[in-house]
Write a protein that holds these residues in place. Structure first.
Motif, PDB file in Angstrom:
ATOM      1  N   ALA A 107       0.843  -1.211   0.000  1.00  0.00           N
ATOM      2  CA  ALA A 107       0.000   0.000   0.000  1.00  0.00           C
ATOM      3  C   ALA A 107       0.872   1.254   0.000  1.00  0.00           C
ATOM      4  CB  ALA A 107      -0.932  -0.028   1.211  1.00  0.00           C
ATOM      5  N   TRP A 108       1.936   1.231   0.795  1.00  0.00           N
ATOM      6  CA  TRP A 108       2.846   2.386   0.841  1.00  0.00           C
ATOM      7  C   TRP A 108       3.504   2.613  -0.520  1.00  0.00           C
ATOM      8  CZ3 TRP A 108       8.298   2.434   0.484  1.00  0.00           C
ATOM      9  CH2 TRP A 108       8.882   3.667   0.731  1.00  0.00           C
ATOM     10  N   LEU A 109       3.972   1.516  -1.147  1.00  0.00           N
ATOM     11  CA  LEU A 109       4.607   1.626  -2.469  1.00  0.00           C
ATOM     12  C   LEU A 109       3.606   2.120  -3.514  1.00  0.00           C
ATOM     13  CD1 LEU A 109       6.831  -1.596  -2.621  1.00  0.00           C
ATOM     14  CD2 LEU A 109       7.607   0.778  -2.477  1.00  0.00           C
ATOM     15  N   LEU A 110       2.380   1.625  -3.433  1.00  0.00           N
ATOM     16  CA  LEU A 110       1.338   2.057  -4.368  1.00  0.00           C
ATOM     17  C   LEU A 110       1.037   3.543  -4.196  1.00  0.00           C
ATOM     18  CD1 LEU A 110      -0.575   1.081  -6.570  1.00  0.00           C
ATOM     19  CD2 LEU A 110      -2.241   0.539  -4.786  1.00  0.00           C
ATOM     20  N   ASP A 111       1.007   3.999  -2.974  1.00  0.00           N
ATOM     21  CA  ASP A 111       0.779   5.417  -2.704  1.00  0.00           C
ATOM     22  C   ASP A 111       1.917   6.269  -3.254  1.00  0.00           C
ATOM     23  OD1 ASP A 111      -0.743   7.564  -1.480  1.00  0.00           O
ATOM     24  OD2 ASP A 111       0.920   7.692  -0.024  1.00  0.00           O
ATOM     25  N   LYS A 126       3.953   5.488  -5.729  1.00  0.00           N
ATOM     26  CA  LYS A 126       3.893   5.453  -7.197  1.00  0.00           C
ATOM     27  C   LYS A 126       2.736   6.314  -7.701  1.00  0.00           C
ATOM     28  CE  LYS A 126       7.343   2.728  -7.663  1.00  0.00           C
ATOM     29  NZ  LYS A 126       8.612   3.275  -8.032  1.00  0.00           N
ATOM     30  N   GLY A 127       1.633   6.361  -6.966  1.00  0.00           N
ATOM     31  CA  GLY A 127       0.490   7.203  -7.345  1.00  0.00           C
ATOM     32  C   GLY A 127       0.861   8.677  -7.314  1.00  0.00           C
ATOM     33  N   GLU A 128       1.597   9.078  -6.269  1.00  0.00           N
ATOM     34  CA  GLU A 128       2.052  10.473  -6.186  1.00  0.00           C
ATOM     35  C   GLU A 128       3.019  10.797  -7.321  1.00  0.00           C
ATOM     36  OE1 GLU A 128       3.579  11.707  -2.399  1.00  0.00           O
ATOM     37  OE2 GLU A 128       1.934  10.722  -1.329  1.00  0.00           O
ATOM     38  N   ALA A 129       3.921   9.880  -7.608  1.00  0.00           N
ATOM     39  CA  ALA A 129       4.879  10.091  -8.702  1.00  0.00           C
ATOM     40  C   ALA A 129       4.143  10.196 -10.039  1.00  0.00           C
ATOM     41  CB  ALA A 129       5.902   8.953  -8.746  1.00  0.00           C
ATOM     42  N   LEU A 130       3.111   9.365 -10.210  1.00  0.00           N
ATOM     43  CA  LEU A 130       2.318   9.416 -11.436  1.00  0.00           C
ATOM     44  C   LEU A 130       1.564  10.739 -11.552  1.00  0.00           C
ATOM     45  CD1 LEU A 130       1.328   7.981 -13.985  1.00  0.00           C
ATOM     46  CD2 LEU A 130      -0.490   6.961 -12.591  1.00  0.00           C
ATOM     47  N   ALA A 131       0.999  11.204 -10.460  1.00  0.00           N
ATOM     48  CA  ALA A 131       0.282  12.497 -10.464  1.00  0.00           C
ATOM     49  C   ALA A 131       1.240  13.641 -10.786  1.00  0.00           C
ATOM     50  CB  ALA A 131      -0.404  12.720  -9.123  1.00  0.00           C
ATOM     51  N   ASN A 132       2.432  13.606 -10.198  1.00  0.00           N
ATOM     52  CA  ASN A 132       3.437  14.640 -10.489  1.00  0.00           C
ATOM     53  C   ASN A 132       3.853  14.597 -11.957  1.00  0.00           C
ATOM     54  OD1 ASN A 132       3.425  15.544  -7.863  1.00  0.00           O
ATOM     55  ND2 ASN A 132       5.177  14.304  -7.240  1.00  0.00           N
ATOM     56  N   ALA A 133       4.047  13.391 -12.475  1.00  0.00           N
ATOM     57  CA  ALA A 133       4.443  13.252 -13.879  1.00  0.00           C
ATOM     58  C   ALA A 133       3.332  13.776 -14.800  1.00  0.00           C
ATOM     59  CB  ALA A 133       4.761  11.792 -14.197  1.00  0.00           C
ATOM     60  N   ARG A 134       2.082  13.493 -14.469  1.00  0.00           N
ATOM     61  CA  ARG A 134       0.969  13.999 -15.283  1.00  0.00           C
ATOM     62  C   ARG A 134       0.926  15.525 -15.254  1.00  0.00           C
ATOM     63  NH1 ARG A 134      -3.506   9.481 -13.656  1.00  0.00           N
ATOM     64  NH2 ARG A 134      -2.860   7.955 -15.215  1.00  0.00           N
TER      65      ARG A 134
END
Length: 144
Positions: free
Chosen positions: A20-24, A26-34
Motif C-alpha cells: 500500500a505504501w509503495l502504491l501510494d 507510485k500514485g504520487e509520482a504518477l500524479a506529479n508526472a501527469r
C-alpha cells in the motif's frame, strides 16, 4: 499451529502495508508526472502559436519587400527605356537682375542615370520602411 498462522498473518499484513505504501508513492509520482506533462504540453502549445505568429509576420514582411522590389524594377525599367522620366522642381537664383529670364525655371528633367539613382534611393527608403513595419509587427504579434 495458531502461532504459525498468526505469524503468517502478521507477515501478510506487513506485506500488504508495504505494498500500500509503495502504491501510494507510485500514485504520487504518477500524479506529479501527469502535472509535468500537462505543463510541457501547455508550453509546447504556446511556442507553436508564437512560431505561427512569427511565420505569418515573416510572410507579410517578405511579401512587402517583394512588392517594393517589383515596383522598383518596373520603375527602373521605365526610366532606362525612356517610358518614365524624372523631373525636379528647380528655382534658379537671379545672378543678374537686369537680364531677361525667369526666376522659377519650373520642371527640369534629370539625366536617366540620375533618375535611376533617385529611383534606387526611393526603393531603399521603401525597403527600410517595410523592414520597420515588419519589426513593429513582429513586436506586436510575436513578443506579446
Amino acid at each position: 499451529m495458531i502461532r504459525i498462522l498468526a505469524a503468517a498473518c502478521a507477515v501478510l499484513a506487513l506485506g500488504l502495508a508495504v505494498c500500500a505504501w509503495l502504491l501510494d508513492e507510485k500514485g504520487e509520482a504518477l500524479a506529479n508526472a501527469r502535472g509535468e506533462v500537462a505543463q510541457l504540453q501547455a508550453d509546447a502549445d504556446f511556442f507553436e502559436r508564437a512560431i505561427q505568429a512569427r511565420d505569418s509576420v515573416d510572410h507579410q514582411f517578405q511579401e512587402a519587400l517583394g512588392n517594393v522590389q517589383a515596383e522598383h524594377d518596373h520603375l527602373a525599367d521605365g526610366i532606362r527605356t525612356g517610358k518614365y522620366r524624372v523631373y525636379v522642381n528647380a528655382k534658379c537664383p537671379v545672378s543678374n537682375p537686369g537680364t531677361a529670364g525667369s526666376v522659377d525655371a519650373g520642371r527640369t528633367e534629370l539625366d536617366p542615370a540620375d533618375g535611376q539613382r533617385v529611383a534606387d534611393l526611393r526603393a531603399g527608403i521603401q525597403r527600410l520602411e517595410a523592414k520597420v513595419k515588419g519589426l513593429q509587427s513582429h513586436i506586436r504579434e510575436v513578443c506579446k
